[in-house]
Write an enzyme that holds these catalytic residues in place. Structure first.
Site, PDB file in Angstrom:
ATOM      1  CG  ASN A  27       2.254  -6.887  11.582  1.00 12.49           C
ATOM      2  OD1 ASN A  27       2.001  -7.093  12.769  1.00 12.49           O
ATOM      3  ND2 ASN A  27       2.790  -5.743  11.158  1.00 12.49           N
TER       4      ASN A  27
ATOM      5  NE  ARG B  14       6.581  -5.367  17.006  1.00 13.87           N
ATOM      6  CZ  ARG B  14       6.685  -6.070  18.121  1.00 13.87           C
ATOM      7  NH1 ARG B  14       6.492  -7.386  18.084  1.00 13.87           N
ATOM      8  NH2 ARG B  14       6.980  -5.499  19.274  1.00 13.87           N
ATOM      9  CG  LEU B  15       8.195  -6.723   7.849  1.00 11.83           C
ATOM     10  CD1 LEU B  15       9.469  -6.769   7.007  1.00 11.83           C
ATOM     11  CD2 LEU B  15       7.070  -6.071   7.056  1.00 11.83           C
TER      12      LEU B  15
ATOM     13  CB  SER C 272      -4.633   3.462  11.398  1.00 13.70           C
ATOM     14  OG  SER C 272      -3.891   4.469  10.761  1.00 13.70           O
TER      15      SER C 272
ATOM     16  CE  LYS D  21      -3.750   4.892   0.228  1.00 16.96           C
ATOM     17  NZ  LYS D  21      -2.386   4.318   0.304  1.00 16.96           N
TER      18      LYS D  21
ATOM     19  CG  ASN E 205      -9.113   9.141   4.259  1.00 15.26           C
ATOM     20  OD1 ASN E 205      -9.105   8.582   5.349  1.00 15.26           O
ATOM     21  ND2 ASN E 205      -8.016   9.284   3.518  1.00 15.26           N
TER      22      ASN E 205
ATOM     23  CG  ASP F 197      -1.907   1.152   1.177  1.00 12.02           C
ATOM     24  OD1 ASP F 197      -2.836   1.097   0.359  1.00 12.02           O
ATOM     25  OD2 ASP F 197      -1.728   2.117   1.959  1.00 12.02           O
TER      26      ASP F 197
ATOM     27  N   GLY G 221      -4.756   0.867  15.477  1.00 13.56           N
ATOM     28  CA  GLY G 221      -5.182   2.025  16.252  1.00 13.56           C
ATOM     29  C   GLY G 221      -4.183   3.167  16.185  1.00 13.56           C
TER      30      GLY G 221
ATOM     31  CB  SER H 288       1.021   5.126  12.638  1.00 12.56           C
ATOM     32  OG  SER H 288       1.342   3.813  12.247  1.00 12.56           O
TER      33      SER H 288
ATOM     34  CE  LYS I  77       6.393   2.534   9.935  1.00  8.39           C
ATOM     35  NZ  LYS I  77       6.942   2.866  11.280  1.00  8.39           N
TER      36      LYS I  77
ATOM     37  CE1 TYR J 198       0.420   7.448   2.839  1.00  4.66           C
ATOM     38  CE2 TYR J 198       1.020   5.269   2.064  1.00  4.66           C
ATOM     39  CZ  TYR J 198       0.081   6.128   2.602  1.00  4.66           C
ATOM     40  OH  TYR J 198      -1.169   5.666   2.912  1.00  4.66           O
TER      41      TYR J 198
END
Length: 324
Positions: A280, A276-277, A216, A76, A168, A42, A219, A222, A270, A47
Site C-alpha cells: 500500500n 500489504r503494508l 475505504s 475523531k 462524512n 488514522d 471500495g 472492509s 486498512k 474503532y
C-alpha cells in the site's frame, strides 16, 4: 516513504487506517508500519483500539524508531460527545489512550449527535445508548453542529490539536459551517473510491481550500464481513483496473490508491498484513495517464458502503439518513 504531503499540510498521502484492526495485534501492526515507513495514522474513539494503537506509537517513539514531530496522528470525536461540555474530555481520553500530548488532526466523526454515555459507564460507547434495552436503538439529541464546532475551535486554540475538520459531511453542511466558523475546517474525510467518486464534493473542497482524505479507498473490501457489501461489487476485480495494474506491474489495490492520490486526496487503507503494508505504501513510482484516470472514474455508481441511512436501520434499529 515518499515525503509527498497533502496540499499545504504535512499529512503524508498514504496513512494506515486503524478501523477493524484487532486489539491483540494493533500495537505490533503500528510498530511494523512505522518500521516500513508509515508516518500517518488514522484513528477514532469508535474503532475501539486507540489504547493498543497508542501502545505501538509510544513504543516506536520511545525506542527511537521515529520522532513524534515526524508523525501525523488523526482521531475523531464520537457522536455521543457533541455537546460542548463533552468535547474536551473526549479528546483528552483519546490523547491518554494514544499516549500523546496532542493530535495533528481531530475530526467530527459524523454529523450525528446522540445521547451522552459517561466514559466510566461504557467506552467507546458505540451506537446504542443502552445495548441492554429490550429494543436497543440510537438516541439522537438536538446539539447544533455550531456548538460542537465552537468547542472544536477551543481545542485548537488550547494546543491539544493542530488542525480540526469534519468527516462524512456533504457540501451543504460544510457551506453552513463555513458561514460561522472562526477557524475554518482544514480537512474533510469521506468515503471515496472508483464506485463513489464524489466529483462535486471534491471540486467544492478544492474551491474552499479544504484538504480531503479518502477512507475505504479500495471500495467495499472492509464491508464484506459486515454484510454491507458483496464481493461481486469489488472494483479490484474489474477488467479495466486489472489491465491498468498489469501495464504497470502493480496490483489492483495499488492502482486504486494511486488513483486516489492523483485526484489530490490522501488515502488511509486498512491492513494488518505486513506484505500489504508494504504494497500500500509502494505507489509513488508510477503515474496514471489522464485516460486511465478517466477509465477508473467511469466505474462510478454512486455506491456508498458506509451509509448510516442503511446500516443504522439494519444494525441499530434506527432509521437515520444523513446524505439524502
Amino acid at each position: 516513504m515518499s515525503k509527498t504531503t497533502l496540499g499545504n499540510s504535512q499529512m503524508p498521502l498514504v496513512g494506515l487506517g486503524n478501523w477493524k484492526i484487532e486489539k491483540d495485534v494493533a500495537a505490533d501492526v503500528v510498530q511494523k508500519a512505522i518500521e516500513i515507513g508509515y508516518r500517518h495514522f488514522d484513528c477514532a474513539c469508535d474503532y475501539g483500539n486507540e489504547s493498543e494503537v497508542g501502545d505501538g506509537l509510544h513504543a516506536a517513539i520511545s525506542n527511537g524508531s521515529v520522532q513524534r514531530e515526524d508523525l501525523w496522528i488523526t482521531s475523531k470525536l464520537w457522536n455521543s460527545y457533541h455537546a460542548a461540555e463533552h468535547v474536551r474530555p473526549a479528546i483528552e481520553k483519546t490523547l491518554a489512550d494514544l499516549k500523546q500530548d496532542y493530535l495533528d488532526l481531530y475530526l467530527i466523526h459524523f454529523p450525528i449527535a446522540t445521547k451522552f454515555v459517561p466514559f466510566e459507564e461504557r467506552y467507546p460507547p458505540e451506537w446504542f445508548f443502552d445495548p441492554d434495552a429490550a429494543e436497543p436503538k440510537l438516541e439522537p439529541v438536538n446539539v447544533p453542529i455550531r456548538e460542537t464546532w465552537e468547542a472544536m475551535e477551543e481545542l485548537k486554540r488550547s494546543g491539544l490539536v493542530k488542525n480540526i475538520g469534519v468527516c462524512n459531511f456533504g457540501c451543504s453542511l460544510i457551506r453552513d459551517l463555513l458561514s460561522y466558523a472562526s477557524i475554518r475546517p482544514a480537512f474533510l474525510q469521506v468515503e471515496l473510491h472508483p464506485m463513489l467518486t464524489q466529483e462535486k464534493l471534491l471540486r467544492y473542497c478544492r474551491q474552499e481550500s479544504i484538504e480531503v482524505t479518502a477512507f475505504s479507498p479500495l471500495g467495499g473490501e472492509s464491508y464484506y464481513s459486515l454484510g454491507i457489501a458483496d464481493r461481486s461489487e469489488s472494483t479490484l476485480e474489474n477488467p479495466i483496473v486489472k489491465d491498468i495494474a498489469a501495464a504497470y506491474s502493480k496490483t489492483p489495490a495499488q492502482v486504486h490508491l494511486r488513483w486516489g492520490i492523483q485526484r489530490g486526496t490522501a488515502v488511509v487503507p486498512k491492513t494488518s498484513q505486513p506484505e500489504r503494508l508494504v504494497e500500500n505504501l509502494d505507489v509513488f513510482d508510477f503515474e496514471l495517464s489522464d485516460e486511465e484516470m478517466k477509465q477508473i472514474a467511469s466505474l462510478n455508481q454512486n455506491r456508498r458502503f458506509n451509509d448510516p441511512g442503511d446500516f443504522c436501520e439494519s444494525a441499530f434499529n434506527t432509521f437515520f439518513p444523513i446524505y439524502e
